[in-house]
Design an enzyme around this catalytic site. Sequence first.
Site, PDB file in Angstrom:
ATOM      1  CG  ASP A  11      -2.304   0.749   0.844  1.00 33.03           C
ATOM      2  OD1 ASP A  11      -2.194   1.717  -0.065  1.00 33.03           O
ATOM      3  OD2 ASP A  11      -3.297   0.669   1.636  1.00 33.03           O
TER       4      ASP A  11
HETATM    5  C1  BGC Z   1      -5.212   3.136   0.209  1.00 35.59           C
HETATM    6  C2  BGC Z   1      -5.406   2.003  -0.684  1.00 35.59           C
HETATM    7  C3  BGC Z   1      -5.567   2.714  -2.182  1.00 35.59           C
HETATM    8  C4  BGC Z   1      -4.000   3.373  -2.358  1.00 35.59           C
HETATM    9  C5  BGC Z   1      -3.928   4.107  -3.492  1.00 35.59           C
HETATM   10  C6  BGC Z   1      -3.958   3.981  -0.149  1.00 35.59           C
HETATM   11  O1  BGC Z   1      -3.809   5.099   0.835  1.00 35.59           O
HETATM   12  O2  BGC Z   1      -5.108   2.442   1.604  1.00 35.59           O
HETATM   13  O3  BGC Z   1      -6.588   1.510  -0.705  1.00 35.59           O
HETATM   14  O4  BGC Z   1      -5.522   1.561  -3.150  1.00 35.59           O
HETATM   15  O5  BGC Z   1      -3.875   4.402  -1.217  1.00 35.59           O
HETATM   16  O6  BGC Z   1      -4.609   5.026  -3.970  1.00 35.59           O
END
Ligand code: BGC
Length: 701
Positions: free
Chosen positions: A295
């Site tokens: 993530d």
């Molecule tokens: C979130 C994810 C997301 C990623 C990219 C993160 O802050 O937890 O769910 O896919 O950002 O946008």
Amino acid sequence: MLRYRRRALIALSILVLGAAVTGGVVAASQSSDEQALQPVPHAASPAVEARVNSLLAHMTLEEKLQQIQLLPDFLVTDEAVRKGLGSVLSVTDPARIRELQRLAVEESRLKIPLLFAFDTIHGFRTIFPIPLGVGASFDPKVASDDAIYGARESAAVGLKQTYAPMVDVSHEPRWGRIAEAAGEDPYLNAVMAAVRVKGIQGSDYSARDKLVSSPKHFAAYGQPENGRDYNTTDMSEQRLRNLYLPPFKAALDAGADTFMCGFNALNGVPACGNRYLLTDILKGEWGFDGFVESDWTAVAELRACPPKTPDSGECGHGVAADGPEAAALALNAGVDSEMTSTLIRDFGEELLAKGEISISRINDAVRRILRIKMRAGLFEHPYAPYTPDQAEAQMLLPDAVAAARRAASRSMVLLKNEGNVLPLDPAKRTAVIGPLAKNQHDLLGPWWGRGEDEDVVTVFDGIAEQSTAATTYAEGCKLSNMEVPLTDPEGCGSDAGFAHAVAVAQAADQVVLALGETREMSGEANSRSTLDLPGLQEKLIEAIAATGKPFVVVLFNGRPLALEDIVDDAPAILEAWFPGVQGGPAVADVVFGSVNPGGKLPASFPYRVGQVPIYYNHERTGRPCNKTFKWNSQHRDIPSCSPLFEFGFGLSYTTFSITNLRLSAASVPTHGSISASVDVENTGTKTGDEVVQLYLHDPVA
Ligand code: BGC
């Protein structure tokens, strides 16, 4: 194998009883969720493996480390692409995607195409209801449509991966991200996860309207301590496997070829540095041969924060002393692609020289990424199937908009309908009142993709369109745009508009009261410590109730709310979640009765926040709750052992009886299955549909 000791929902047979069967009996035995969970045969192919290996043999170490790198829109540079960058997230402008891809396939040494990713969570441009609402439909077709149209619109601009579905089971309504999956139940989440993966990928995600899906957040992110986003998670192996892993396994069986690890620590080990989760379970036990991306900055967050710099960001878990240690921990745990932070790329060579990471592990990560790019057909078709102008014409097409409207109405849950207030009569004068009545922005919900406020048809417009009498409006109060840090934490903080709202109600025959949360109160980093309707909205309900006009409270929100204080004031309550671009027409469909609501709650609605976590499939205690006796497991100040509205609850404009449960065999062999059938009779006067829910519990294990 751990035995199930909880009550478990094992099948949800979705029946759509058409007009012809109003008042009739239908045998329910075939369930669409059974089909949803059929595994998809795996795509491994010797030809792809041979191509991957031959390409890998030509790559320098620097090119391999670049391939592992995943950069967001604001960090990607032409230079990085020329050096062989692996993937890009959140660029959605088709012209920019095309240009970056051109640089990759024409100006990088090995001409390896980029993989473009985006969070298409409940729609790209045609925004569907939030996934919690889609969960309430209990209808796999609704989740499937959401995924199919979201993938089609995303692919049109040149995207080839989506960070969806989010499949985190959660018992935490305080957690803003409960909006993003199907609620508290592993089985419902598993069914929805599987159909979403199949909708996103189809049988071959190299197709021009398909993407590779990335279920997230592996694993157990949905259970943060005290509901605060990113907070630590601690649970037994038994809970992990019984409650939190099944939707991920279902997504994998449905063909998901990439996974994202979570921000949370599980039992003290951050998910993106957790070898047990990523390598032992996902890649080992389950045989996953795709890649795991971290993530956002989750690799950097493995580091300890430097002293006295509390706001330094990108640090905090403290399981690694510095950047190189974090990079080694993540890669060795099983992260194959690093999102946003650049530690594996920056320190890979040094770590390899010191023996902290191995070339075979680097090769494995790169092999996995190349394998997915090949399965995605990117080497043959690196560009979007449309020119940028044509891509725009693929958005908000009539079939997608119609599916979004159907999804929104299928998601609605009728919580109360005293004296059959609903459906309202479209020939009577309707006052549409409340801060969400003429609201476009909030109805999109917390992941609006490339949705625009102007795409949304408001509740007022939806009602006005279907009314044959006058439709009037009053805002009542304003919900503030509650960005953190909060300046007006209550929203709807003034009752100055109530007198006008009451006058508008008095001049009408019936009232639709549109209340709830702002979309900024749900989703990532938006946890709440209370579950009440924000601000003075409850007082607005009381003021409208005092007019004596028939009315319905329509709720827009991203989490289970505590409705104890309003349930007696409102004769009818319709839970509409954040319904997306067609929220207004869908509310009108249900409120005026052209659609009979059939949704059921995908998560328990507690009396009040002190009851949380409360969910149906909890473990037993030696002193099960019993309100007639003191010495047992209960809250003395809550009148019931149950939540106010239970998982699976939802009314209809008609009634059903479910009888004659029969089984195809008297016992189930190990690894075998049996079928259960029932007769469902519509005993009311209106056409409707019912969700047949079957729960099993092993009383002694
Ligand atoms: C979130 C994810 C997301 C990623 C990219 C993160 O802050 O937890 O769910 O896919 O950002 O946008």
